[in-house]
Design a protein around this motif. Structure first.
Motif, PDB file in Angstrom:
ATOM      1  N   GLY A 172       0.818  -1.214   0.000  1.00 55.01           N
ATOM      2  CA  GLY A 172       0.000   0.000   0.000  1.00 55.01           C
ATOM      3  C   GLY A 172       0.846   1.255   0.000  1.00 55.01           C
ATOM      4  N   GLU A 173       1.896   1.266   0.809  1.00 52.23           N
ATOM      5  CA  GLU A 173       2.788   2.430   0.864  1.00 52.23           C
ATOM      6  C   GLU A 173       3.524   2.625  -0.458  1.00 52.23           C
ATOM      7  OE1 GLU A 173       4.071   2.470   5.565  1.00 52.23           O
ATOM      8  OE2 GLU A 173       4.918   0.925   4.258  1.00 52.23           O
ATOM      9  N   CYS A 175       2.440   1.805  -3.431  1.00 51.31           N
ATOM     10  CA  CYS A 175       1.481   2.363  -4.387  1.00 51.31           C
ATOM     11  C   CYS A 175       1.264   3.850  -4.144  1.00 51.31           C
ATOM     12  CB  CYS A 175       0.157   1.611  -4.313  1.00 51.31           C
ATOM     13  SG  CYS A 175       0.256  -0.063  -4.983  1.00 51.31           S
ATOM     14  N   GLU A 176       1.243   4.261  -2.880  1.00 56.18           N
ATOM     15  CA  GLU A 176       1.060   5.682  -2.568  1.00 56.18           C
ATOM     16  C   GLU A 176       2.236   6.507  -3.074  1.00 56.18           C
ATOM     17  OE1 GLU A 176      -1.425   7.565  -1.298  1.00 56.18           O
ATOM     18  OE2 GLU A 176      -2.587   5.747  -1.610  1.00 56.18           O
ATOM     19  N   VAL A 177       3.463   6.015  -2.872  1.00 58.41           N
ATOM     20  CA  VAL A 177       4.641   6.736  -3.349  1.00 58.41           C
ATOM     21  C   VAL A 177       4.633   6.810  -4.876  1.00 58.41           C
ATOM     22  CG1 VAL A 177       7.165   6.679  -3.515  1.00 58.41           C
ATOM     23  CG2 VAL A 177       6.041   6.185  -1.329  1.00 58.41           C
ATOM     24  N   ARG A 179       2.037   6.621  -6.879  1.00 56.96           N
ATOM     25  CA  ARG A 179       0.943   7.512  -7.292  1.00 56.96           C
ATOM     26  C   ARG A 179       1.354   8.982  -7.123  1.00 56.96           C
ATOM     27  NH1 ARG A 179      -2.671   5.659  -4.124  1.00 56.96           N
ATOM     28  NH2 ARG A 179      -3.400   4.076  -5.579  1.00 56.96           N
ATOM     29  N   TRP A 180       1.947   9.296  -5.983  1.00 53.58           N
ATOM     30  CA  TRP A 180       2.384  10.673  -5.713  1.00 53.58           C
ATOM     31  C   TRP A 180       3.413  11.121  -6.753  1.00 53.58           C
ATOM     32  CZ3 TRP A 180       7.028  13.020  -4.565  1.00 53.58           C
ATOM     33  CH2 TRP A 180       6.972  14.308  -4.038  1.00 53.58           C
TER      34      TRP A 180
END
Length: 198
Positions: A172-173, A175-177, A179-180
């Motif tokens: 999850g982390e 994917c967040e990085v 995406r950002w």
């Protein structure tokens, strides 16, 4: 410095050429047949174990990981099973395209490339092009191509290898990085295009 000046050349193979997840899961099913643990749960527990203090050298650390994962998931646990996971590394399969890619790379470097089209893993360019296509008129061809190149750095398995192995992030982390980073690339490209137009 020329490549021939080096005596040893190493590169990461686990997760790049070798399907370590598939190999570990195959071992899991042999070691604990019929156990209801899911693939995702086992891999998540393994990743958590690799993040713990006292992580050792690979693949020996797989023994410690088995004990940690077995306790967390209620798997059978013994020193023999833990050693079995470590030793299973020798049987982990290569990704289907690894051998072909390495053979073609060797032929190219030896100047003996055949008539086959150059090997390109995956469909990254086509997928990214389709995703960014609505911005092509605004960005122009040169900037559109640059955006695809930049996005290629955060789309694919490489980002997972770096952020998981170096930063110990979970899926999850990661994917967040990613995406950002992708959003930052797109914002910058649109800003540059607006400045050029104005």
């Amino acid at each position: 410095m020329a490549l021939r000046d080096f005596k040893v050349l190493t590169f990461d193979v686990v997760g790049t050429l070798i399907d370590f997840e598939g190999g570990m899961l195959a071992y899991l099913r042999r070691a604990a047949p019929g156990h209801p643990v899911t693939d995702d749960a086992f891999l998540a527990a393994y990743r958590a174990a690799r993040k713990q203090e006292g992580t050792g050298w690979y693949p020996d650390d797989l023994e410690r990981c088995w004990h940690v994962v077995a306790q967390a998931l209620g798997l059978p646990d013994s020193d023999a099973l833990a050693r079995g996971l470590r030793d299973s590394v020798a049987d982990w399969p290569a990704f289907p395209d690894s051998v072909e890619a390495l053979q073609q790379s060797a032929q190219l470097r030896a100047g003996k490339a055949g008539t086959d089209a150059p090997f390109v893993r995956g469909h990254r360019i086509e997928l990214l092009s389709a995703a960014v296509e609505p911005l092509r008129p605004q960005l122009g061809e040169a900037r559109f191509r640059r955006v695809l190149q930049a996005l290629s750095l955060v789309y694919g398995t490489e980002v997972f290898l770096v952020l998981k192995d170096i930063w110990h992030l979970d899926a999850g982390e990661i994917c967040e990085v990613a995406r950002w980073t992708a959003q930052a690339i797109l914002r910058q490209a649109q800003q540059d295009a607006s400045q050029d137009a104005g």
